[in-house]
Design an enzyme around this catalytic site. Structure first.
Site, PDB file in Angstrom:
ATOM      1  N   GLU A   1       0.817  -1.227   0.000  1.00 11.35           N
ATOM      2  CA  GLU A   1       0.000   0.000   0.000  1.00 11.35           C
ATOM      3  C   GLU A   1       0.845   1.270   0.000  1.00 11.35           C
ATOM      4  O   GLU A   1       0.407   2.306  -0.486  1.00 11.35           O
ATOM      5  CB  GLU A   1      -0.969  -0.005   1.185  1.00 11.35           C
ATOM      6  CG  GLU A   1      -2.100  -1.029   1.063  1.00 11.35           C
ATOM      7  CD  GLU A   1      -1.729  -2.400   1.605  1.00 11.35           C
ATOM      8  OE1 GLU A   1      -0.535  -2.631   1.909  1.00 11.35           O
ATOM      9  OE2 GLU A   1      -2.639  -3.247   1.726  1.00 11.35           O
TER      10      GLU A   1
ATOM     11  N   PHE B   1     -11.316  -6.897  14.391  1.00  9.85           N
ATOM     12  CA  PHE B   1     -10.261  -7.400  13.519  1.00  9.85           C
ATOM     13  C   PHE B   1      -9.944  -6.361  12.444  1.00  9.85           C
ATOM     14  O   PHE B   1     -10.840  -5.841  11.789  1.00  9.85           O
ATOM     15  CB  PHE B   1     -10.713  -8.714  12.872  1.00  9.85           C
ATOM     16  CG  PHE B   1      -9.689  -9.266  11.908  1.00  9.85           C
ATOM     17  CD1 PHE B   1      -8.437  -9.664  12.353  1.00  9.85           C
ATOM     18  CD2 PHE B   1      -9.980  -9.357  10.548  1.00  9.85           C
ATOM     19  CE1 PHE B   1      -7.494 -10.150  11.464  1.00  9.85           C
ATOM     20  CE2 PHE B   1      -9.042  -9.847   9.655  1.00  9.85           C
ATOM     21  CZ  PHE B   1      -7.795 -10.242  10.110  1.00  9.85           C
ATOM     22  N   GLN B   2      -8.687  -6.062  12.288  1.00  9.25           N
ATOM     23  CA  GLN B   2      -8.198  -5.076  11.314  1.00  9.25           C
ATOM     24  C   GLN B   2      -8.829  -3.701  11.479  1.00  9.25           C
ATOM     25  O   GLN B   2      -9.074  -2.998  10.512  1.00  9.25           O
ATOM     26  CB  GLN B   2      -8.354  -5.596   9.878  1.00  9.25           C
ATOM     27  CG  GLN B   2      -7.470  -6.804   9.641  1.00  9.25           C
ATOM     28  CD  GLN B   2      -7.359  -7.219   8.195  1.00  9.25           C
ATOM     29  OE1 GLN B   2      -8.268  -7.017   7.402  1.00  9.25           O
ATOM     30  NE2 GLN B   2      -6.229  -7.813   7.851  1.00  9.25           N
TER      31      GLN B   2
ATOM     32  N   LYS C   1     -17.310  -0.636   6.199  1.00 10.39           N
ATOM     33  CA  LYS C   1     -17.785  -1.632   5.240  1.00 10.39           C
ATOM     34  C   LYS C   1     -19.301  -1.615   5.078  1.00 10.39           C
ATOM     35  O   LYS C   1     -19.808  -1.716   3.965  1.00 10.39           O
ATOM     36  CB  LYS C   1     -17.309  -3.018   5.697  1.00 10.39           C
ATOM     37  CG  LYS C   1     -17.675  -4.143   4.735  1.00 10.39           C
ATOM     38  CD  LYS C   1     -17.076  -5.465   5.181  1.00 10.39           C
ATOM     39  CE  LYS C   1     -17.605  -6.625   4.360  1.00 10.39           C
ATOM     40  NZ  LYS C   1     -16.963  -6.748   3.039  1.00 10.39           N
TER      41      LYS C   1
ATOM     42  N   MET D   1      24.410   8.538   1.341  1.00 12.01           N
ATOM     43  CA  MET D   1      24.283   9.870   1.917  1.00 12.01           C
ATOM     44  C   MET D   1      24.624   9.853   3.406  1.00 12.01           C
ATOM     45  O   MET D   1      25.262  10.769   3.918  1.00 12.01           O
ATOM     46  CB  MET D   1      22.875  10.424   1.696  1.00 12.01           C
ATOM     47  CG  MET D   1      22.714  11.858   2.144  1.00 12.01           C
ATOM     48  SD  MET D   1      23.897  12.961   1.337  1.00 12.01           S
ATOM     49  CE  MET D   1      22.908  13.534  -0.039  1.00 12.01           C
TER      50      MET D   1
HETATM   51  C1  TPP Z   1      12.550   5.492   4.842  1.00 10.06           C
HETATM   52  C2  TPP Z   1      13.865   6.125   5.125  1.00 10.06           C
HETATM   53  N1  TPP Z   1      14.708   5.569   6.013  1.00 10.06           N
HETATM   54  C3  TPP Z   1      15.911   6.131   6.270  1.00 10.06           C
HETATM   55  C4  TPP Z   1      16.284   7.292   5.649  1.00 10.06           C
HETATM   56  C5  TPP Z   1      17.624   7.938   5.961  1.00 10.06           C
HETATM   57  N2  TPP Z   1      18.469   7.965   4.751  1.00 10.06           N
HETATM   58  C6  TPP Z   1      18.579   9.064   3.975  1.00 10.06           C
HETATM   59  S1  TPP Z   1      19.538   8.822   2.641  1.00 10.06           S
HETATM   60  C7  TPP Z   1      19.884   7.249   3.097  1.00 10.06           C
HETATM   61  C8  TPP Z   1      20.788   6.386   2.264  1.00 10.06           C
HETATM   62  C9  TPP Z   1      20.130   5.908   1.037  1.00 10.06           C
HETATM   63  O1  TPP Z   1      20.965   4.935   0.459  1.00 10.06           O
HETATM   64  P1  TPP Z   1      20.872   4.610  -1.074  1.00 10.06           P
HETATM   65  O2  TPP Z   1      19.462   4.394  -1.459  1.00 10.06           O
HETATM   66  O3  TPP Z   1      21.816   3.534  -1.402  1.00 10.06           O
HETATM   67  O4  TPP Z   1      21.265   5.985  -1.726  1.00 10.06           O
HETATM   68  P2  TPP Z   1      22.715   6.663  -1.877  1.00 10.06           P
HETATM   69  O5  TPP Z   1      22.749   7.777  -0.878  1.00 10.06           O
HETATM   70  O6  TPP Z   1      23.745   5.627  -1.633  1.00 10.06           O
HETATM   71  O7  TPP Z   1      22.694   7.172  -3.273  1.00 10.06           O
HETATM   72  C10 TPP Z   1      19.233   6.925   4.282  1.00 10.06           C
HETATM   73  C11 TPP Z   1      19.348   5.644   4.979  1.00 10.06           C
HETATM   74  C12 TPP Z   1      15.348   7.854   4.762  1.00 10.06           C
HETATM   75  N3  TPP Z   1      15.599   9.010   4.133  1.00 10.06           N
HETATM   76  N4  TPP Z   1      14.176   7.247   4.498  1.00 10.06           N
END
Ligand code: TPP
Ligand code: MG
Lengths: 561, 168
Positions: free
Chosen positions: A49, A111-112, A161, A475
């Site tokens: 979802e 439920f749910q 529902k 990042m």
């Molecule tokens: C749902 C979620 N969890 C954690 C983060 C924190 N976060 C920001 S950038 C990042 C790294 C993303 O890694 P990747 O997809 O490999 O991208 P890259 O920076 O290596 O290009 C994380 C963990 C986030 N933005 N969103």
């Protein structure tokens, strides 16, 4: 004549012109799915979802319309929350319909059963629990109206529902009349006269464009303003594409990963005309150091955005397009025009910044992620609709795919929600079958909604997933390298699936480049295949996004290559 | 710029619908705004409620609070009473120990404060007092030495004052 709740629901959606729904069935909502397959509305069965909501978001942004989701109660509803929060942060018009347990069971821990209206209250523009079938048509009409008007945003409608199964005499919903909701589209002209005065006095004007330009379809008006007053233009992440990147007035993006000249210009300008922005901390850096010499004009339809973070000289509440058109007219009526060779010293200053610090990266013997995006730009003539995941991949997409048109850069800006790009690409491709749609992804983020590969394949969507595989949560690793003594705690992807096999397993096509000279051939091949394709690029693991403004520093304090 | 923190009485006209209060309270908690007191009840029209909310903040915060409240779909009107004439009332029920030697004194104070005794028990009197916040605080302070068992207080309710003269 009597109609069932489902009849009213479907009829209401058709009245709103809905042709596509992203959904996932379950007991509480199956009555609708049961009849939906006979309606002239296409239902896209996602695999999670959250994917449905991001897809609706991508659909809304690529089409400029409203995206619609239909999910079941309980876990179906809770799974939508990240998607809703992302759409809320970026002001994207979507309507999310959730099933709910029968009214008699609400409050019984059935439920749910979850209180999804309570859960999503702080991340929706508005939400409803419909308890009487007589209200259904009106609520749906209001939901679409609220989602798309004013400052757009997600609206959730919770549907018990029993309502879907019960019947009521058919009545068409009257036009929406919410006395407490009257967004201000037309600006106060007195304020605009003040803006004109400020423009006349300004030596170093700068226009800052935000997502509001794209939402209100104000790109042309913005262009016109820049032309009339001969001002350079920068944009937030959400505003990319609002102003053509091939214009000589374009400075590039502002903010934490903005260009050197855009950030320097923001600090040096004496007038900042900010349109459809909300001065997020990733844009301003340290507030005290932001545009210290500038009078600030802030145009936005949402009064809460104005003076929330940044002191403003002239606030203008109004729709960006209506307001800019009006402002342009005032300037023209006053016979005001600055030729392209005016503001010589200001332009020269900007040119110097451009020359001293170009956006650049070192070429090397390994694939540079920036190079991949640059080549993608070249091979798609800058015409692709680009969605992104979150992290370095997102910033490189923003920096190196020079957007010339609105509605072509689709990213989770405000929430920064990993897992956004793939489902958003699905939505975008459905909205724009004529366009090449690319998800620029990271190896981490792509795994957050990788299941949507099945959706893309099921509906024959030729989206291209470009994984910039740096084997890191890049990042975060960059922050660790720069600010946490290179301690790469929990950011190394020690195990990653074989994305080519994964692509194949999903019935898609997989391609990989490991050497710089393979980048172009892989891109060419991938782009030429009219199917869902994953292209994996094994990039320099420790490449960083530059410029970078450390969090909390003024935006002129950039770390550069 | 630093502005001084000030108390503001906001009068909100809202749709009388389930969830409205929770939207308002959620806005305050979610954005770290302050609620000093809050009173809600229907107005003369059953589908409209009035919420009187007392909050604290500097000028910028109060401006944000008002804008954010206005942005809520079910909020019809936000009136800041602070810098205009208004009448405000609080009410308290004070259960005070009524030792025989104190009873006359309690009744005298009740009289001075135009309060009323609304319940008389063997050991305690319950005093009802209506007025502004200052008055209620004073009475509570004066009764404290006699032994207050419990106090129930409303928040502030308020309305703007009407013009004294008809404008032409
Ligand atoms: C749902 C979620 N969890 C954690 C983060 C924190 N976060 C920001 S950038 C990042 C790294 C993303 O890694 P990747 O997809 O490999 O991208 P890259 O920076 O290596 O290009 C994380 C963990 C986030 N933005 N969103
Ligand atoms: Mg990565």
């Amino acid at each position: 004549m009597h109609q069932s709740g489902v009849d009213i629901f479907l009829r209401s959606l058709m009245e709103e012109g809905v042709d596509t729904i992203f959904g996932y069935p379950g007991a509480a909502i199956v009555d609708i799915h049961h009849q939906l397959i006979q309606a002239p509305i296409r239902h896209i069965l996602v695999r999670h979802e959250q994917g449905a909501v991001h897809a609706a978001d991508g659909y809304a942004r690529a089409s400029g319309g409203v995206g619609v989701c239909l999910v079941t109660s309980g876990p179906g509803a809770t799974n939508t929350v990240s998607g809703i929060a992302s759409a809320y942060a970026d002001s994207i018009p979507i309507v999310v319909f959730t099933g709910q347990v029968p009214t008699a069971l609400i409050g019984n821990d059935a439920f749910q059963e979850v209180d999804i209206v309570g859960i999503t209250r702080p991340c929706t523009k508005h939400n409803y629990l419909v308890t009487r079938i007589e209200d259904l048509a009106r609520v749906i009409k209001e939901a679409f109206h609220l989602a798309a008007s004013g400052r757009p945003g997600p609206v959730l409608v919770d549907l018990p529902k029993n309502l879907m199964q019960s019947t009521a005499p058919h009545t068409s919903a009257a036009a929406v009349d919410i006395k407490s909701y009257q967004p201000t589209y037309h600006p106060n002209v007195k304020q605009l006269h003040k803006v004109v005065e400020l423009i006349q006095k300004a030596q170093k004007p700068l226009i800052l464009a935000g997502g509001g330009i794209i939402l209100s379809k104000a790109s042309q008006a913005l262009n016109r303003l820049a032309h009339i007053i001969n001002a350079p233009v920068t944009a937030t992440l959400m505003g990319l594409g609002a102003f053509p990147a091939d214009s000589p007035r374009w400075l590039g993006m502002i903010g934490m990963h903005g260009t050197y000249r855009a950030n320097m210009a923001s600090a040096a300008c004496d007038l900042m005309i900010a349109v459809g922005v909300r001065f997020d901390d990733r844009v301003t850096g340290k507030i005290e150091g932001f545009a210290p010499h500038a009078k600030i004009v802030h145009i936005d339809i949402d009064p809460t955005s104005i003076r929330k973070n940044v002191p403003v000289t002239v606030p203008v509440v109004g729709d960006c397009r209506v307001t800019l058109n009006r402002l342009n007219r005032l300037l023209q009526e006053a016979g005001l025009f600055w030729s392209p060779d005016s503001r010589e010293s200001w332009m020269a200053e900007i040119e110097t910044w451009k020359q001293t610090h170009q956006m650049r990266y070192e070429q090397a013997d390994v694939i540079k992620p920036q190079y991949v995006v640059e080549k993608l730009h070249a091979l798609t003539d800058g015409e692709a609709v680009v969605t992104t995941e979150v992290g370095q991949n997102q910033m490189w997409a923003a920096q190196y795919y020079h957007f010339n048109q609105p509605n072509c850069f689709i990213t989770s800006g405000g929430l920064g929600c990993m897992g956004f790009g793939l489902p958003a690409a699905i939505g975008a491709q459905l909205a724009r079958p004529d366009r090449v749609v690319v998800d620029i992804a990271g190896d981490g983020s792509i795994q957050m909604n990788i299941q949507e590969m099945a959706t893309a394949v099921q509906y024959d969507l030729p989206i291209k997933v470009i994984i910039l595989n740096n084997q890191y949560l890049g990042m975060v690793r960059q922050w660790q390298e720069l600010f946490y003594h290179k301690c790469y705690a929990c950011t190394k992807m020690e195990h990653t699936p074989d994305f080519l096999k994964l692509a194949e397993a999903y019935g898609a096509m997989g391609l990989r480049a490991t050497r710089p000279e393979e980048v172009v051939p892989v891109l060419k091949e991938g782009l030429s295949i009219p199917r869902t394709v994953i292209m994996e690029f094994m990039v320099e693991p420790e490449e960083k996004v530059y410029p970078m403004v450390p969090a909390g520093a003024p935006i002129t304090e950039m770390l550069l290559v | 710029m630093a502005y001084k923190t000030e108390k503001h009485i906001l009068s909100l006209i809202v749709e009388n619908q389930p969830g409205v209060l929770s939207r308002i309270v959620g806005l305050f908690s979610g954005r770290g705004f302050n609620i000093e007191s809050l009173c809600v009840a229907e107005t003369a029209e059953a589908d409209i409620s009035r919420i009187t909310l007392v909050t604290l903040g500097d000028m910028d915060i109060i401006e944000q609070i008002k804008k954010q409240l206005n942005k809520l779909i079910n909020v019809i009107k936000v009136i800041d009473l602070t810098h205009r004439p208004f009448v405000a009332r609080d009410m308290a029920l004070i259960k005070v120990r009524a030792r025989p030697e104190n009873r006359a004194e309690i009744l005298r104070m009740v009289d001075i404060f135009r309060a009323r005794v609304v319940d008389v028990g063997a050991l305690f009197y319950t005093v009802e007092v209506i007025g502004d916040l200052e008055k209620i605080r004073s009475l509570i302070n004066l009764l404290t030495p006699m032994g207050i068992k419990e106090v129930a207080r409303t928040g502030t309710i308020a309305l703007p004052r009407e013009l004294k003269k008809r404008s032409k």
